[in-house]
Motif scaffolding. Sequence first.
Motif, PDB file in Angstrom:
ATOM      1  N   ILE A  51       0.842  -1.115   0.058  1.00 28.26           N
ATOM      2  CA  ILE A  51      -0.145   0.091   0.098  1.00 28.26           C
ATOM      3  C   ILE A  51       0.961   1.415   0.026  1.00 28.26           C
ATOM      4  O   ILE A  51       1.951   1.265   0.590  1.00 28.26           O
ATOM      5  CB  ILE A  51      -1.067  -0.022   1.223  1.00 28.26           C
ATOM      6  CG1 ILE A  51      -1.961   1.128   1.111  1.00 28.26           C
ATOM      7  CG2 ILE A  51      -0.217  -0.100   2.556  1.00 28.26           C
ATOM      8  CD1 ILE A  51      -3.100   1.257   1.990  1.00 28.26           C
ATOM      9  N   ARG A  52       0.440   2.097  -0.828  1.00 28.31           N
ATOM     10  CA  ARG A  52       1.488   3.556  -1.009  1.00 28.31           C
ATOM     11  C   ARG A  52       0.863   4.435   0.311  1.00 28.31           C
ATOM     12  O   ARG A  52      -0.239   4.863   0.375  1.00 28.31           O
ATOM     13  CB  ARG A  52       0.973   4.131  -2.144  1.00 28.31           C
ATOM     14  CG  ARG A  52       1.850   5.331  -2.677  1.00 28.31           C
ATOM     15  CD  ARG A  52       1.729   5.357  -4.104  1.00 28.31           C
ATOM     16  NE  ARG A  52       2.213   6.788  -4.378  1.00 28.31           N
ATOM     17  CZ  ARG A  52       2.375   7.372  -5.665  1.00 28.31           C
ATOM     18  NH1 ARG A  52       1.982   6.549  -6.582  1.00 28.31           N
ATOM     19  NH2 ARG A  52       2.616   8.650  -6.152  1.00 28.31           N
ATOM     20  N   ILE A  53       1.842   4.871   1.086  1.00 31.80           N
ATOM     21  CA  ILE A  53       1.612   5.666   2.141  1.00 31.80           C
ATOM     22  C   ILE A  53       2.341   7.145   1.703  1.00 31.80           C
ATOM     23  O   ILE A  53       2.129   7.754   2.842  1.00 31.80           O
ATOM     24  CB  ILE A  53       2.131   5.197   3.492  1.00 31.80           C
ATOM     25  CG1 ILE A  53       3.519   4.825   3.573  1.00 31.80           C
ATOM     26  CG2 ILE A  53       1.451   3.707   3.622  1.00 31.80           C
ATOM     27  CD1 ILE A  53       4.118   4.388   4.640  1.00 31.80           C
ATOM     28  N   ASP A 122      10.670  -3.375   5.898  1.00 33.82           N
ATOM     29  CA  ASP A 122       9.379  -3.879   4.971  1.00 33.82           C
ATOM     30  C   ASP A 122       8.849  -2.700   4.290  1.00 33.82           C
ATOM     31  O   ASP A 122       7.761  -2.485   4.082  1.00 33.82           O
ATOM     32  CB  ASP A 122       8.388  -4.682   5.600  1.00 33.82           C
ATOM     33  CG  ASP A 122       8.528  -6.010   5.016  1.00 33.82           C
ATOM     34  OD1 ASP A 122       9.167  -6.530   4.237  1.00 33.82           O
ATOM     35  OD2 ASP A 122       7.293  -6.734   5.345  1.00 33.82           O
ATOM     36  N   THR A 123       9.768  -1.654   3.905  1.00 32.76           N
ATOM     37  CA  THR A 123       9.349  -0.589   3.246  1.00 32.76           C
ATOM     38  C   THR A 123       9.799  -0.336   1.876  1.00 32.76           C
ATOM     39  O   THR A 123      11.138  -0.699   1.888  1.00 32.76           O
ATOM     40  CB  THR A 123       9.736   0.837   4.137  1.00 32.76           C
ATOM     41  OG1 THR A 123       9.134   0.896   5.431  1.00 32.76           O
ATOM     42  CG2 THR A 123       9.531   1.989   3.435  1.00 32.76           C
ATOM     43  N   LEU A 124       9.200   0.030   1.008  1.00 29.21           N
ATOM     44  CA  LEU A 124       9.690  -0.085  -0.540  1.00 29.21           C
ATOM     45  C   LEU A 124       9.844   1.630  -0.755  1.00 29.21           C
ATOM     46  O   LEU A 124       8.788   2.222  -0.729  1.00 29.21           O
ATOM     47  CB  LEU A 124       8.699  -0.632  -1.499  1.00 29.21           C
ATOM     48  CG  LEU A 124       8.689  -1.865  -1.183  1.00 29.21           C
ATOM     49  CD1 LEU A 124       7.773  -2.409  -2.464  1.00 29.21           C
ATOM     50  CD2 LEU A 124      10.016  -2.918  -1.435  1.00 29.21           C
ATOM     51  N   TRP A 139       6.211   2.761  -0.013  1.00 34.81           N
ATOM     52  CA  TRP A 139       5.287   1.869   0.141  1.00 34.81           C
ATOM     53  C   TRP A 139       5.500   0.966   1.281  1.00 34.81           C
ATOM     54  O   TRP A 139       6.501   0.688   1.690  1.00 34.81           O
ATOM     55  CB  TRP A 139       5.056   1.036  -1.125  1.00 34.81           C
ATOM     56  CG  TRP A 139       4.702   1.358  -2.260  1.00 34.81           C
ATOM     57  CD1 TRP A 139       5.736   2.572  -3.185  1.00 34.81           C
ATOM     58  CD2 TRP A 139       3.372   1.470  -3.165  1.00 34.81           C
ATOM     59  NE1 TRP A 139       5.094   3.091  -4.214  1.00 34.81           N
ATOM     60  CE2 TRP A 139       3.664   2.348  -4.269  1.00 34.81           C
ATOM     61  CE3 TRP A 139       2.382   0.672  -2.868  1.00 34.81           C
ATOM     62  CZ2 TRP A 139       2.615   2.266  -5.452  1.00 34.81           C
ATOM     63  CZ3 TRP A 139       1.427   0.716  -3.848  1.00 34.81           C
ATOM     64  CH2 TRP A 139       1.525   1.584  -5.101  1.00 34.81           C
ATOM     65  N   VAL A 140       4.525   0.339   1.866  1.00 35.90           N
ATOM     66  CA  VAL A 140       4.610  -0.486   3.062  1.00 35.90           C
ATOM     67  C   VAL A 140       3.861  -1.801   2.730  1.00 35.90           C
ATOM     68  O   VAL A 140       2.842  -1.837   1.957  1.00 35.90           O
ATOM     69  CB  VAL A 140       4.260  -0.085   4.474  1.00 35.90           C
ATOM     70  CG1 VAL A 140       5.210   1.236   4.671  1.00 35.90           C
ATOM     71  CG2 VAL A 140       2.788   0.315   4.342  1.00 35.90           C
ATOM     72  N   ARG A 141       4.285  -2.940   3.154  1.00 37.22           N
ATOM     73  CA  ARG A 141       3.529  -4.088   3.099  1.00 37.22           C
ATOM     74  C   ARG A 141       2.040  -3.962   3.857  1.00 37.22           C
ATOM     75  O   ARG A 141       1.950  -3.307   4.906  1.00 37.22           O
ATOM     76  CB  ARG A 141       4.159  -5.298   3.643  1.00 37.22           C
ATOM     77  CG  ARG A 141       3.926  -6.585   3.133  1.00 37.22           C
ATOM     78  CD  ARG A 141       4.849  -7.704   3.844  1.00 37.22           C
ATOM     79  NE  ARG A 141       6.010  -7.696   3.178  1.00 37.22           N
ATOM     80  CZ  ARG A 141       6.318  -8.127   2.177  1.00 37.22           C
ATOM     81  NH1 ARG A 141       5.439  -8.643   1.052  1.00 37.22           N
ATOM     82  NH2 ARG A 141       7.345  -8.134   1.355  1.00 37.22           N
ATOM     83  N   GLU A 142       1.109  -4.143   3.046  1.00 44.93           N
ATOM     84  CA  GLU A 142      -0.542  -4.059   3.503  1.00 44.93           C
ATOM     85  C   GLU A 142      -0.628  -4.715   5.200  1.00 44.93           C
ATOM     86  O   GLU A 142      -1.038  -4.001   5.803  1.00 44.93           O
ATOM     87  CB  GLU A 142      -1.433  -4.665   2.680  1.00 44.93           C
ATOM     88  CG  GLU A 142      -2.633  -4.082   3.030  1.00 44.93           C
ATOM     89  CD  GLU A 142      -3.609  -4.771   2.074  1.00 44.93           C
ATOM     90  OE1 GLU A 142      -4.854  -4.479   2.018  1.00 44.93           O
ATOM     91  OE2 GLU A 142      -3.504  -5.304   0.874  1.00 44.93           O
TER      92      GLU A 142
END
Length: 251
Positions: A51-53, A122-124, A139-142
């Motif tokens: 999910i994009r945060i 776990d951050t993109l 982004w982070v893992r949902e």
Amino acid sequence: MKTLQKISLGVFFMITLSFLITSCSIDSLDSNDDQQQQQTYPLDDLQGNWIRIGGNNPTNNGMKLNVLDNIGEITFAAQSEFNIGDIKWKDIEGQSSGNYTHRELGSDYSYYAASIDFGVDDTLRVNVNNSGAGNIQKWVRESNYTPQSVFLAGLQGEWIRVGGNNPVNNGIVIDVEETTGTITDPHLSEFDLGDRKWKDIYAIDGNSFIYEELGSDNNYYTSTMELGVADTLRIDVNNSGAGNIQKWVRH
């Protein structure tokens, strides 16, 4: 004479055999080099739902995608102009541990060269090789995602302005409801009761926020809030001039 012929044939055979062995060795080395050049790092860390945060285009925050093998497909478009099923990331390739390249689908539906950095938390972090809004993304893992409502809870309620570089506006009272701050007391300022002073508030985390600030010229400016100790808000407006630095406390 026959002895000389036998010696000549023996020498020719040895030269030919040596040439064949050397050729096979070179071919083997070339094959190993090709295999090393073709080797890519695995994409295991990218698989699953994201999910994009964050980033420099908050409108697209909340978008979700699923990475399967080397493509990332949109599963929830949020407020963006994309559609469910769009291939947002394609041709993903591992370059080294935690570093990937891919093709990124832009809002013009063209693909651009881009990179993904996978963090230990776990951050993109995505960087698109194209100028403009959205070329920086987080982004982070949902499964690790914290809803905005949790972070925004600390802002809800009334705030009064007590400081900054435009003292005329001190005393303004704002009531924050969800992502909007509405003036409930303009005090001695030139703003009006009911003006949306803060809009589109988005939480980076529980203490840092980005939003749009209504200026005295009735234009909105990109701004940041920092929630500090003793329920103090410090605001920095991305515009030069009086009022671009503010201090607020709970009313």
